[in-house]
Scaffold this active site. Structure first.
Site, PDB file in Angstrom:
ATOM      1  N   HIS A 122      25.788 -20.026  19.551  1.00 37.89           N
ATOM      2  CA  HIS A 122      25.943 -21.266  20.314  1.00 37.89           C
ATOM      3  C   HIS A 122      26.926 -20.979  21.453  1.00 37.89           C
ATOM      4  CE1 HIS A 122      25.347 -25.852  19.899  1.00 37.89           C
ATOM      5  NE2 HIS A 122      25.984 -25.674  21.042  1.00 37.89           N
ATOM      6  N   TYR A 297      18.033 -35.063  24.513  1.00 36.17           N
ATOM      7  CA  TYR A 297      19.026 -35.992  25.052  1.00 36.17           C
ATOM      8  C   TYR A 297      18.484 -36.953  26.093  1.00 36.17           C
ATOM      9  CZ  TYR A 297      22.582 -33.405  22.563  1.00 36.17           C
ATOM     10  OH  TYR A 297      23.330 -32.848  21.568  1.00 36.17           O
ATOM     11  N   GLU A 365      19.551 -31.764  17.427  1.00 33.35           N
ATOM     12  CA  GLU A 365      20.639 -32.420  18.144  1.00 33.35           C
ATOM     13  C   GLU A 365      20.091 -33.665  18.816  1.00 33.35           C
ATOM     14  OE1 GLU A 365      23.056 -30.261  21.004  1.00 33.35           O
ATOM     15  OE2 GLU A 365      23.082 -28.485  19.729  1.00 33.35           O
TER      16      GLU A 365
HETATM   17  C1  FCB Z   1      23.905 -29.657  23.985  1.00 31.17           C
HETATM   18  C2  FCB Z   1      24.746 -28.584  23.322  1.00 31.17           C
HETATM   19  C3  FCB Z   1      25.856 -29.104  22.473  1.00 31.17           C
HETATM   20  C4  FCB Z   1      26.511 -30.322  23.075  1.00 31.17           C
HETATM   21  C5  FCB Z   1      25.475 -31.344  23.485  1.00 31.17           C
HETATM   22  C6  FCB Z   1      26.058 -32.600  24.055  1.00 31.17           C
HETATM   23  O1  FCB Z   1      23.337 -29.152  25.135  1.00 31.17           O
HETATM   24  O2  FCB Z   1      23.938 -27.773  22.505  1.00 31.17           O
HETATM   25  O3  FCB Z   1      26.769 -28.062  22.238  1.00 31.17           O
HETATM   26  O4  FCB Z   1      27.316 -29.942  24.120  1.00 31.17           O
HETATM   27  O5  FCB Z   1      24.601 -30.783  24.403  1.00 31.17           O
END
Ligand code: FCB
Length: 462
Positions: A122, A297, A365
């Site tokens: 990461h 996101y 995520e």
């Molecule tokens: C993603 C990343 C994570 C965090 C989120 C908000 O791109 O993987 O580490 O920063 O965004």
């Protein structure tokens, strides 16, 4: 609303973090420096001059944190292993103290009945490897495979679910074209080369891990977003095709179809970097996986601006696409300025399901930054985050109803943490961290998530 929106039995309810963002203890336990330690020390690179040196001090407080996860009822916790903690020089002998930390962390999770999910990379490349060329050098891919095998060998009795890389697009293009992430390079051709080497690293690591045993459930985490043209016109449609190409398909196609997309090769033609991909590279990259981790996101809406220079504009992650405008809408935004659009998630999951060979998907995520402030009673009322998570879980549920093999969801993030170039100002946690005292306070969203987990879904009909 009446009724409930329930997820299938066995659905994985998780939360995610990453090493550099929470661990701290940057110079302890034998850890070597990473490119983020170096980058964060350069004035002006990270807001407020913040670094990950202490972060959420998770290295020392992991037991308290796993107890907190147990209290939430989490079924799984996704964390990353810091390469420079395991191999301070990025190659050669492993640091037993580093591996031991992750063994203890995994044990503590297992004691609480929480499944550990490990991400091997990461973004915290050992600085010693950057000094030898970093991801611009093919050599780094081989080093990553050695490191992956060492970690897998040490943790395979405790960890079943593994992902190699987190968001190679960010590592390549934010790190080497825009230069807003470590190592801060601003050269589009280097970024394309880095993207290929990251994929080769993924492929060689999967080979090395599977050579140890047939055990790992193996995958990769990609940041994927739908790209929508701003109008029905052909120029905007072409802009959308190009952004989808360098963002989504540049990674999806070699991984799941065995080749780089022809149109992207053509779009990036002038930059080189992908042509060196021989059959062996492509075969390694396309080795079958057991799962795909989707980090979602936002959605991109794009328009063509032919009067802008395609190449050679100001540094940007969008290589060979300087003539594309990212159009803002009037949708509500998070504090990071990211537009909130849950419908992009089910659209994306359905696309993956129909256009790529079906394999189990996990949202690894999804979350939002808001300026959370504890109230007089010490509680953190984060209604906006609850709305965000509720909306996106409903989208995930719609995808499952539509036939997508979606097996789990990980909130980003468990804890407030070091949000890369934004420093500590952007709070993504469902648990508030008061950084001066390191006190943890579950936000209202944590309580809301605990109820969702206990119920196996959401209140109210879909
Ligand atoms: C993603 C990343 C994570 C965090 C989120 C908000 O791109 O993987 O580490 O920063 O965004």
């Amino acid at each position: 609303m009446t009724g409930e929106t329930l997820f299938p039995a066995g659905f994985v309810w998780g939360a995610a973090t990453s090493a550099y963002q929470i661990e701290g203890a940057a110079a302890q336990g034998g850890r070597g420096p990473s490119i983020w330690d170096t980058f964060a020390r350069v004035p002006g690179r990270v807001a407020g001059g913040h670094t990950g040196e202490v972060a959420a001090d998770h290295y020392h407080r992991y037991r308290q944190d796993t107890a907190l996860m147990a209290d939430l009822g989490l079924g799984a916790y996704r964390f990353s292993v810091a390469w420079p903690r395991v191999q301070p020089e990025g190659r050669g002998p492993v640091n037993p103290e580093g591996l031991d930390f992750y063994r203890r962390l995994a044990d503590s999770l297992l004691e609480h009945g929480i499944e550990p999910w490990v991400t091997l990379y990461h973004w915290d490349l050992p600085q010693a490897l950057q000094d030898r060329g970093g991801w611009a050098s093919r050599e780094t891919a081989g080093r990553f495979a050695d490191y992956a095998a060492a970690v897998y060998g040490a943790l395979r009795d405790r960890v079943a679910n593994w992902t190699t890389l987190n968001e190679p697009w960010c590592a390549a293009f934010l790190g080497h074209a825009a230069g807003i992430h470590a190592p801060g390079v601003q050269d589009p051709a280097t970024a394309v080369r880095a993207a290929h080497h990251l994929l080769v690293a993924h492929g060689q690591a999967t080979r090395a891990m599977r050579a140890i045993d047939a055990g790992p459930r193996l995958g990769i985490n990609l940041n994927l977003d739908p790209v929508t043209p701003a109008s029905d016109g052909p120029a905007d449609a072409d802009a959308a095709r190009r952004i989808d190409g360098v963002y989504n398909r540049l990674f999806l196609d070699p991984l799941f179809r065995g080749s780089y997309p022809a149109d992207v090769l053509q779009d990036l033609g002038g930059l080189g970097g992908l042509e060196e991909a021989g059959d062996d590279d492509l075969a390694a990259i396309a080795a079958p996986l057991d799962l795909l981790g989707v980090n979602y996101y936002r959605r991109w809406v794009v328009a063509a601006r032919p009067e802008w220079p395609r190449l050679g504009g100001p540094p940007s992650p969008w290589v060979a696409a300087g003539d594309v405008e990212f159009v803002a809408s009037d949708r509500p935004r998070t504090d990071l300025g990211w537009e909130i659009d849950p419908s992009g998630l089910d659209e994306l999951l359905l696309r993956l399901h129909t256009e790529y060979p079906s394999l189990p998907l996990y949202v690894t995520e999804n979350g939002a930054a808001f300026d959370d402030v504890p109230d007089a009673k010490g509680l953190v009322p984060d209604q906006a985050r609850i709305r965000f998570l509720d909306g996106h879980l409903r989208a995930a549920h719609r995808a499952i109803q539509g036939g997508v093999d979606l097996r789990g969801y990980f909130v980003w993030s468990l804890l407030d943490n070091f949000e890369w170039a934004e420093g500590y100002a952007m709070r993504f946690g469902i648990v508030y961290v008061d950084f001066p005292t390191q006190r943890r306070t579950p936000k209202d969203s944590a309580r809301w998530y605990r109820e969702a987990i206990a119920r196996g879904g959401l209140n109210g009909s879909p």
